[in-house]
Design a protein around this motif. Structure first.
Motif, PDB file in Angstrom:
ATOM      1  N   ILE A   1      37.713  -9.175  -7.363  1.00 55.51           N
ATOM      2  CA  ILE A   1      38.169  -8.883  -5.998  1.00 55.51           C
ATOM      3  C   ILE A   1      37.341  -9.699  -5.005  1.00 55.51           C
ATOM      4  CG2 ILE A   1      38.457  -7.117  -4.224  1.00 55.51           C
ATOM      5  CD1 ILE A   1      38.801  -5.046  -6.405  1.00 55.51           C
ATOM      6  N   VAL A   2      38.043 -10.430  -4.148  1.00 50.80           N
ATOM      7  CA  VAL A   2      37.402 -11.164  -3.050  1.00 50.80           C
ATOM      8  C   VAL A   2      37.618 -10.344  -1.789  1.00 50.80           C
ATOM      9  CG1 VAL A   2      37.304 -13.332  -1.762  1.00 50.80           C
ATOM     10  CG2 VAL A   2      38.092 -13.342  -4.151  1.00 50.80           C
ATOM     11  N   ASP A   3      36.535  -9.911  -1.186  1.00 53.12           N
ATOM     12  CA  ASP A   3      36.699  -9.118   0.046  1.00 53.12           C
ATOM     13  C   ASP A   3      35.401  -9.159   0.845  1.00 53.12           C
ATOM     14  OD1 ASP A   3      37.663  -7.176   1.990  1.00 53.12           O
ATOM     15  OD2 ASP A   3      39.026  -6.457   0.436  1.00 53.12           O
TER      16      ASP A   3
ATOM     17  N   THR B   1      48.119  -8.558  -1.264  1.00 48.45           N
ATOM     18  CA  THR B   1      49.145  -7.837  -0.513  1.00 48.45           C
ATOM     19  C   THR B   1      48.628  -7.574   0.896  1.00 48.45           C
ATOM     20  OG1 THR B   1      48.369  -5.698  -1.427  1.00 48.45           O
ATOM     21  CG2 THR B   1      50.156  -6.793  -2.593  1.00 48.45           C
ATOM     22  N   TRP B   2      49.310  -8.155   1.844  1.00 49.04           N
ATOM     23  CA  TRP B   2      48.968  -8.071   3.276  1.00 49.04           C
ATOM     24  C   TRP B   2      47.495  -8.408   3.527  1.00 49.04           C
ATOM     25  CZ3 TRP B   2      51.946  -3.871   1.200  1.00 49.04           C
ATOM     26  CH2 TRP B   2      53.299  -3.933   1.518  1.00 49.04           C
ATOM     27  N   ALA B   3      47.020  -9.421   2.832  1.00 54.62           N
ATOM     28  CA  ALA B   3      45.616  -9.791   3.009  1.00 54.62           C
ATOM     29  C   ALA B   3      45.478 -11.297   3.245  1.00 54.62           C
ATOM     30  CB  ALA B   3      44.792  -9.343   1.804  1.00 54.62           C
TER      31      ALA B   3
ATOM     32  N   GLU C   1      46.554 -12.233   6.485  1.00 53.18           N
ATOM     33  CA  GLU C   1      45.787 -11.791   7.654  1.00 53.18           C
ATOM     34  C   GLU C   1      44.517 -12.624   7.850  1.00 53.18           C
ATOM     35  OE1 GLU C   1      45.100  -7.572   7.653  1.00 53.18           O
ATOM     36  OE2 GLU C   1      47.238  -7.111   7.607  1.00 53.18           O
ATOM     37  N   LEU C   2      44.316 -13.605   6.982  1.00 57.32           N
ATOM     38  CA  LEU C   2      43.090 -14.403   7.074  1.00 57.32           C
ATOM     39  C   LEU C   2      43.314 -15.621   7.972  1.00 57.32           C
ATOM     40  CD1 LEU C   2      42.048 -14.386   3.304  1.00 57.32           C
ATOM     41  CD2 LEU C   2      41.470 -12.737   5.093  1.00 57.32           C
ATOM     42  N   THR C   3      42.221 -16.257   8.366  1.00 57.43           N
ATOM     43  CA  THR C   3      42.356 -17.508   9.121  1.00 57.43           C
ATOM     44  C   THR C   3      42.982 -18.555   8.201  1.00 57.43           C
ATOM     45  OG1 THR C   3      40.197 -18.333   8.421  1.00 57.43           O
ATOM     46  CG2 THR C   3      40.258 -17.021  10.466  1.00 57.43           C
TER      47      THR C   3
ATOM     48  N   ILE D   1      33.400   0.324  -0.547  1.00 55.12           N
ATOM     49  CA  ILE D   1      34.433   1.362  -0.765  1.00 55.12           C
ATOM     50  C   ILE D   1      35.086   1.128  -2.135  1.00 55.12           C
ATOM     51  CG2 ILE D   1      36.634   2.302   0.083  1.00 55.12           C
ATOM     52  CD1 ILE D   1      35.774   1.190   2.883  1.00 55.12           C
ATOM     53  N   GLN D   2      35.410  -0.135  -2.401  1.00 55.19           N
ATOM     54  CA  GLN D   2      36.074  -0.466  -3.676  1.00 55.19           C
ATOM     55  C   GLN D   2      35.166  -0.126  -4.854  1.00 55.19           C
ATOM     56  OE1 GLN D   2      36.707  -4.606  -2.838  1.00 55.19           O
ATOM     57  NE2 GLN D   2      38.395  -4.198  -1.429  1.00 55.19           N
ATOM     58  N   LYS D   3      33.876  -0.404  -4.707  1.00 59.50           N
ATOM     59  CA  LYS D   3      32.952  -0.149  -5.822  1.00 59.50           C
ATOM     60  C   LYS D   3      32.903   1.337  -6.151  1.00 59.50           C
ATOM     61  CE  LYS D   3      30.268  -4.309  -5.315  1.00 59.50           C
ATOM     62  NZ  LYS D   3      29.150  -5.012  -4.709  1.00 59.50           N
TER      63      LYS D   3
ATOM     64  N   ALA E   1      42.129 -21.607   7.708  1.00 59.72           N
ATOM     65  CA  ALA E   1      41.117 -22.389   6.990  1.00 59.72           C
ATOM     66  C   ALA E   1      40.631 -21.630   5.748  1.00 59.72           C
ATOM     67  CB  ALA E   1      39.952 -22.701   7.914  1.00 59.72           C
ATOM     68  N   TRP E   2      40.409 -20.330   5.881  1.00 58.80           N
ATOM     69  CA  TRP E   2      39.921 -19.510   4.753  1.00 58.80           C
ATOM     70  C   TRP E   2      41.003 -19.381   3.684  1.00 58.80           C
ATOM     71  CZ3 TRP E   2      36.519 -18.414   1.577  1.00 58.80           C
ATOM     72  CH2 TRP E   2      36.219 -17.170   1.050  1.00 58.80           C
ATOM     73  N   ARG E   3      42.250 -19.238   4.102  1.00 57.16           N
ATOM     74  CA  ARG E   3      43.359 -19.194   3.132  1.00 57.16           C
ATOM     75  C   ARG E   3      43.386 -20.468   2.290  1.00 57.16           C
ATOM     76  NH1 ARG E   3      48.763 -17.393   6.528  1.00 57.16           N
ATOM     77  NH2 ARG E   3      47.751 -15.875   7.856  1.00 57.16           N
TER      78      ARG E   3
HETATM   79  C1  LIG Z   1      45.649  -4.952   5.466  1.00 62.06           C
HETATM   80  S1  LIG Z   1      44.392  -4.827   4.237  1.00 62.06           S
HETATM   81  C2  LIG Z   1      45.393  -4.867   2.775  1.00 62.06           C
HETATM   82  C3  LIG Z   1      44.760  -4.064   1.695  1.00 62.06           C
HETATM   83  C4  LIG Z   1      45.567  -3.921   0.409  1.00 62.06           C
HETATM   84  N1  LIG Z   1      45.744  -5.211  -0.235  1.00 62.06           N
HETATM   85  C5  LIG Z   1      46.888  -3.240   0.649  1.00 62.06           C
HETATM   86  O1  LIG Z   1      47.943  -3.820   0.394  1.00 62.06           O
HETATM   87  O2  LIG Z   1      46.882  -2.089   1.091  1.00 62.06           O
HETATM   88  C6  LIG Z   1      43.594  -6.412   4.295  1.00 62.06           C
HETATM   89  C7  LIG Z   1      42.505  -6.619   3.257  1.00 62.06           C
HETATM   90  O3  LIG Z   1      41.934  -7.926   3.470  1.00 62.06           O
HETATM   91  C8  LIG Z   1      40.523  -7.805   3.519  1.00 62.06           C
HETATM   92  N2  LIG Z   1      39.917  -8.879   4.316  1.00 62.06           N
HETATM   93  C9  LIG Z   1      39.830  -8.967   5.662  1.00 62.06           C
HETATM   94  N3  LIG Z   1      39.178 -10.077   6.025  1.00 62.06           N
HETATM   95  C10 LIG Z   1      38.839 -10.714   4.872  1.00 62.06           C
HETATM   96  C11 LIG Z   1      38.142 -11.916   4.573  1.00 62.06           C
HETATM   97  N4  LIG Z   1      37.668 -12.696   5.535  1.00 62.06           N
HETATM   98  N5  LIG Z   1      38.006 -12.277   3.266  1.00 62.06           N
HETATM   99  C12 LIG Z   1      38.494 -11.494   2.269  1.00 62.06           C
HETATM  100  N6  LIG Z   1      39.151 -10.339   2.498  1.00 62.06           N
HETATM  101  C13 LIG Z   1      39.328  -9.960   3.776  1.00 62.06           C
HETATM  102  C14 LIG Z   1      40.298  -6.425   4.119  1.00 62.06           C
HETATM  103  O4  LIG Z   1      38.973  -5.958   3.944  1.00 62.06           O
HETATM  104  C15 LIG Z   1      41.346  -5.626   3.354  1.00 62.06           C
HETATM  105  O5  LIG Z   1      40.887  -5.297   2.066  1.00 62.06           O
END
Ligand SMILES: C[S@@+](CC[C@H](N)C(=O)[O-])C[C@H]1O[C@@H](n2cnc3c(N)ncnc32)[C@H](O)[C@@H]1O
Length: 154
Positions: free
Chosen positions: A50-52, A90-92, A95-97, A59-61, A99-101
């Motif tokens: 998991i990358v987060d 999923t929805w992650a 939501e990132l920048t 929380i995940q741990k 560049a990070w994606r």
């Molecule tokens: C909207 S939640 C989605 C969570 C889960 N995948 C779901 O479907 O319910 C966005 C996730 O992206 C993570 N996140 C936010 N910024 C991040 C970053 N810069 N790098 C990696 N993960 C990030 C958040 O901590 C969270 O776990």
């Protein structure tokens, strides 16, 4: 769990591939760890990374303390041609920048993926950003906000 169950079975139905048959799963943005938990409870025996963000990893741990196959990182995970790898986000990723994606995707070079994205996130046109990703697309019709949400599954 219902949400994770839906992701799991849509992936199976649309690709014919069972998530538990992958050697390695890399999930970007694992939320509370529920998708990882569900996949493990379904019998997955491979490596799950998991990358987060570090704060969210805490929380995940806790949620995933019974699953020794799970590892965490804040850095991009590299491609490994010896391990059949599934990328989940999923929805992650959506939501990132940008560049990070790019950094995450360029490192992993995923061939198999389970993505959900909202079409608009803040000022980002995700429909445009994900337009080059091939695979099955399916609407999640109960999520009308942010321009609606779609799966990309391959
Ligand atoms: C909207 S939640 C989605 C969570 C889960 N995948 C779901 O479907 O319910 C966005 C996730 O992206 C993570 N996140 C936010 N910024 C991040 C970053 N810069 N790098 C990696 N993960 C990030 C958040 O901590 C969270 O776990």
């Amino acid at each position: 769990m219902i949400k994770s169950n839906h992701h799991y079975y849509r992936y199976l139905k649309l690709t014919g591939k069972d998530l538990k048959d992958f050697d390695r799963i890399v999930e970007v943005g694992g939320g509370c760890g529920d998708m990882c938990k569900f996949i493990n409870l379904m019998g997955f025996k491979g490596e799950y990374i998991i990358v987060d963000l570090p704060q969210v990893q805490e929380i995940q741990k806790r949620n995933l303390r019974d699953f020794p196959n799970v590892k965490w990182t804040t850095k991009p995970v590299k491609e490994n041609t010896n391990k059949k790898t599934l990328f989940i986000s999923t929805w992650a990723l959506s939501e990132l920048t940008l560049a990070w994606r790019e950094e995450l995707v360029d490192a992993l070079k995923p061939d198999n993926y389970l993505i959900t994205y909202q079409r608009k996130f803040e000022n980002i046109d995700n429909e445009k950003w994900f337009s080059g990703w091939n695979g099955h697309r399916e609407e999640l019709p109960w999520i009308p906000w942010d321009g609606g949400s779609s799966y990309i599954i391959k």
